[in-house]
Design a protein around this motif. Structure first.
Motif, PDB file in Angstrom:
ATOM      1  N   MET A   1       0.802  -1.097  -0.072  1.00 19.96           N
ATOM      2  CA  MET A   1      -0.011   0.016  -0.018  1.00 19.96           C
ATOM      3  C   MET A   1       0.947   1.325  -0.020  1.00 19.96           C
ATOM      4  SD  MET A   1      -2.562  -1.295   3.109  1.00 19.96           S
ATOM      5  CE  MET A   1      -3.830  -0.256   2.800  1.00 19.96           C
ATOM      6  N   LYS A   2       0.659   2.089  -1.181  1.00 13.56           N
ATOM      7  CA  LYS A   2       1.467   3.258  -1.227  1.00 13.56           C
ATOM      8  C   LYS A   2       0.535   4.603  -0.920  1.00 13.56           C
ATOM      9  CE  LYS A   2       3.457   7.007  -3.466  1.00 13.56           C
ATOM     10  NZ  LYS A   2       2.634   7.975  -4.117  1.00 13.56           N
ATOM     11  N   PHE A   3       0.887   5.358  -0.036  1.00 19.75           N
ATOM     12  CA  PHE A   3       0.243   6.663   0.018  1.00 19.75           C
ATOM     13  C   PHE A   3       0.961   7.926  -0.359  1.00 19.75           C
ATOM     14  CE2 PHE A   3      -1.453   3.399   2.806  1.00 19.75           C
ATOM     15  CZ  PHE A   3      -3.023   3.598   2.504  1.00 19.75           C
TER      16      PHE A   3
ATOM     17  N   ARG B   1      11.855  13.173  -8.403  1.00 19.72           N
ATOM     18  CA  ARG B   1      10.555  13.622  -7.861  1.00 19.72           C
ATOM     19  C   ARG B   1       9.504  12.725  -8.258  1.00 19.72           C
ATOM     20  NH1 ARG B   1       9.780  18.775  -5.911  1.00 19.72           N
ATOM     21  NH2 ARG B   1       8.316  17.731  -4.613  1.00 19.72           N
ATOM     22  N   GLY B   2       8.444  12.331  -7.494  1.00 23.56           N
ATOM     23  CA  GLY B   2       7.325  11.347  -7.663  1.00 23.56           C
ATOM     24  C   GLY B   2       7.878   9.979  -7.411  1.00 23.56           C
ATOM     25  N   GLY B   3       9.262   9.889  -6.587  1.00 22.65           N
ATOM     26  CA  GLY B   3       9.845   8.775  -6.822  1.00 22.65           C
ATOM     27  C   GLY B   3       9.248   7.648  -5.689  1.00 22.65           C
ATOM     28  N   SER B   4       8.229   8.095  -4.708  1.00 21.70           N
ATOM     29  CA  SER B   4       7.695   7.062  -3.881  1.00 21.70           C
ATOM     30  C   SER B   4       6.855   5.867  -4.617  1.00 21.70           C
ATOM     31  CB  SER B   4       6.903   7.684  -2.860  1.00 21.70           C
ATOM     32  OG  SER B   4       7.566   8.500  -2.018  1.00 21.70           O
ATOM     33  N   ASP B   5       6.565   6.240  -5.617  1.00 21.16           N
ATOM     34  CA  ASP B   5       5.707   5.136  -6.508  1.00 21.16           C
ATOM     35  C   ASP B   5       6.632   4.229  -6.914  1.00 21.16           C
ATOM     36  OD1 ASP B   5       3.481   6.844  -6.768  1.00 21.16           O
ATOM     37  OD2 ASP B   5       4.147   7.795  -8.473  1.00 21.16           O
ATOM     38  N   THR B   6       8.033   4.690  -7.315  1.00 19.79           N
ATOM     39  CA  THR B   6       8.854   3.578  -7.659  1.00 19.79           C
ATOM     40  C   THR B   6       9.315   2.741  -6.384  1.00 19.79           C
ATOM     41  OG1 THR B   6       9.641   5.041  -9.281  1.00 19.79           O
ATOM     42  CG2 THR B   6      11.298   3.391  -8.868  1.00 19.79           C
TER      43      THR B   6
ATOM     44  N   ALA C   1       1.919  12.789 -17.615  1.00 14.41           N
ATOM     45  CA  ALA C   1       0.647  12.811 -16.491  1.00 14.41           C
ATOM     46  C   ALA C   1       1.349  11.965 -15.333  1.00 14.41           C
ATOM     47  CB  ALA C   1      -0.309  11.705 -16.952  1.00 14.41           C
ATOM     48  N   LYS C   2       1.366  12.938 -14.234  1.00 16.81           N
ATOM     49  CA  LYS C   2       2.149  12.628 -13.141  1.00 16.81           C
ATOM     50  C   LYS C   2       1.568  11.805 -11.979  1.00 16.81           C
ATOM     51  CE  LYS C   2       1.165  16.280  -9.887  1.00 16.81           C
ATOM     52  NZ  LYS C   2       1.498  16.999  -8.550  1.00 16.81           N
ATOM     53  N   VAL C   3       0.430  11.115 -12.486  1.00 18.17           N
ATOM     54  CA  VAL C   3      -0.213  10.214 -11.547  1.00 18.17           C
ATOM     55  C   VAL C   3       0.938   9.068 -11.056  1.00 18.17           C
ATOM     56  CG1 VAL C   3      -1.465   8.927 -13.349  1.00 18.17           C
ATOM     57  CG2 VAL C   3      -2.235   8.833 -11.010  1.00 18.17           C
TER      58      VAL C   3
HETATM   59 MG    MG Z   1       3.226  11.169  -6.992  1.00 15.92          MG
END
Ligand code: MG
Ligand code: ADP
Ligand code: ASP
Length: 411
Positions: free
Chosen positions: A1-3, A147-152, A205-207
């Motif tokens: 689970m990622k938030f 940036r946005g690296g938590s998805d990874t 799309a930065k989702v």
């Molecule tokens: Mg993000």
């Protein structure tokens, strides 16, 4: 689970996240949780680094910006414990999440998930892991993933523990046909193929961070994008909640010709006029830009009409625009050109769909529709499953809405 950041923006939201986690644990699922920094926190940290010194040591930048995730991981562990869920926070170096030493944009090399699995099995202890950060073994330094690296981080951990699913909880309830903040008529996709999501993410799309989709594709992780704002108690942990599954192309029954539209205002255009038309010119132009670590995207070169000179247009990230112009002016003598023009107020709008492989004339319809709206196209690039158009930034929203209706995505 990622938030993500907005899902952990304050203590109330962190409590809400804890209820989502508790629901899954109570339902008998084994979970690991990856968290982002609180909304705005990373921006603030980046800004402090910049204000401290415009040119700063990338290792220290990482030391600073990685701290945001440490706070949320600790806070979520505290809140989980307070509601009776056994939990422990983990920073990248503690697991460890091993990365390259490309500070500010490191790539994950390896994660040992054994300890996380053991602790869950033995004492039902939930790991709360700081996203975005990793560890470079040889230098012993903390790194960050861009940036946005938590998805990874989330997809990589999911792969490391062979998770059944990687749920990305965010402030929208899935991946939409385009950014729902710009086009209210955008629709949620039930499924999207990895290849399409890869294009959508890399074209603006930065989702999801692009790298997370790549990792999911390579390791075959089922990525499910869903909302953290749905009331945790209303969700059946064994049911199918609203959201978007990123999956293999073969798992999509009704494939549309166009799946989605992405856009990016983070573009700048550079045109080099009257370049000598001879072998080695492209190398002379793009070599120095590559050395300066500037990514070149769309490239358009005319066939010379007089056999002597031609024009060459390409785009670079807006943030690198001035630097790129400097580099090119520095090598004007070597390249041999007459004039350098540029524009910062441009945007790239891209149309994506696997169905384009087998359908002709998809792009032609876009050219007509934009012309009818008086929107001028500055450059075009195409590939098998997408095409991109460079236009004046002022027309971005109009262009996206026009194309969204044109390809039947409003319905
Ligand atoms: Mg993000
Ligand atoms: P998080 O903080 O959870 O990581 P992000 O802000 O990084 O969330 O990503 C979610 C945002 O991405 C949404 O609020 C939405 O505005 C934007 N977005 C852009 N394109 C899309 C799309 N095609 N589908 C869904 N969201 C999109
Ligand atoms: N906090 C980091 C960022 O804002 C990473 C992330 O949220 O995914 O870029």
């Amino acid at each position: 689970m990622k938030f993500g950041g907005t899902s952990v923006a304050d203590l109330d939201r962190i409590r809400n996240v804890a209820r989502h986690v508790k629901r899954e644990v109570d339902a008998g699922h084994q979970v690991a949780v990856i968290v982002s920094a609180m909304a705005g926190a990373t921006n603030q940290l980046v800004e402090w680094c910049r204000a401290a010194a415009t040119l700063h040591d990338a290792r220290e930048y990482d030391a600073v910006v990685a701290s945001g995730e440490q706070v949320t991981a600790g806070l979520l562990a505290i809140v989980l414990q307070s509601v009776g869920v056994t939990a422990r926070s983990w920073q990248g170096w503690q697991i460890p999440i091993l990365t390259t030493n490309a500070h500010g944009g490191a790539r994950i090399l390896d994660i040992d998930g054994a300890e996380l699995i053991r602790r869950f099995k033995e004492r039902r202890e939930v790991a709360v892991i700081s996203g975005f950060q990793g560890f470079h073994k040889e230098t012993g330094r903390i790194t960050t993933l861009g940036r946005g690296g938590s998805d990874t981080s989330a997809v990589a951990v999911a792969a490391a523990i062979s998770a059944d699913r990687c749920d990305i909880y965010t402030d929208v309830d899935g991946v939409y046909t385009t950014d729902p903040r710009v086009v209210p008529k955008a629709r949620r996709l039930a499924k999207i193929a990895f290849e399409e999501m890869l294009e959508l993410a890399s074209l603006g799309a930065k989702v999801l961070q692009v790298r997370s989709v790549e990792l999911g594709m390579v390791h075959n992780v089922r990525i499910f994008v869903r909302s953290s704002f749905d009331r945790p108690e209303d969700i059946d942990p064994h049911g199918t909640p609203p959201g978007t599954l990123i999956c293999n192309e073969e798992d999509i029954v009704e494939q549309q010709v166009v799946t989605g539209i992405a856009f990016s205002k983070d573009e700048a255009q550079i045109s080099i006029r009257r370049v000598e038309d001879k072998p080695g010119v492209a190398a002379a132009i793009f070599g120095p830009l590559a050395e300066a670590n500037i990514n070149v995207d769309m490239i358009v070169q005319n066939v010379s009409s007089d056999g002597a000179t031609t024009d060459l247009t390409f785009t670079v990230p807006a943030a690198d625009y001035e630097r790129a112009a400097e580099v090119l002016k520095g090598s004007q003598g070597v390249i041999g050109y007459q004039r350098l023009d540029g524009a910062n107020d441009v945007a790239k709008v891209s149309v994506i769909g696997i169905g384009m492989r087998s359908h002709a004339g998809v792009a032609a319809r876009a050219f007509r529709a934009l012309a009818d709206r008086g929107i001028n196209i500055r450059a075009i690039t195409t590939s098998e499953i997408k095409f991109s158009l460079l236009i004046d930034a002022a027309y971005t929203e109009l262009a996206v809405r026009t194309l969204h209706s044109l390809y039947g995505l409003d319905r």
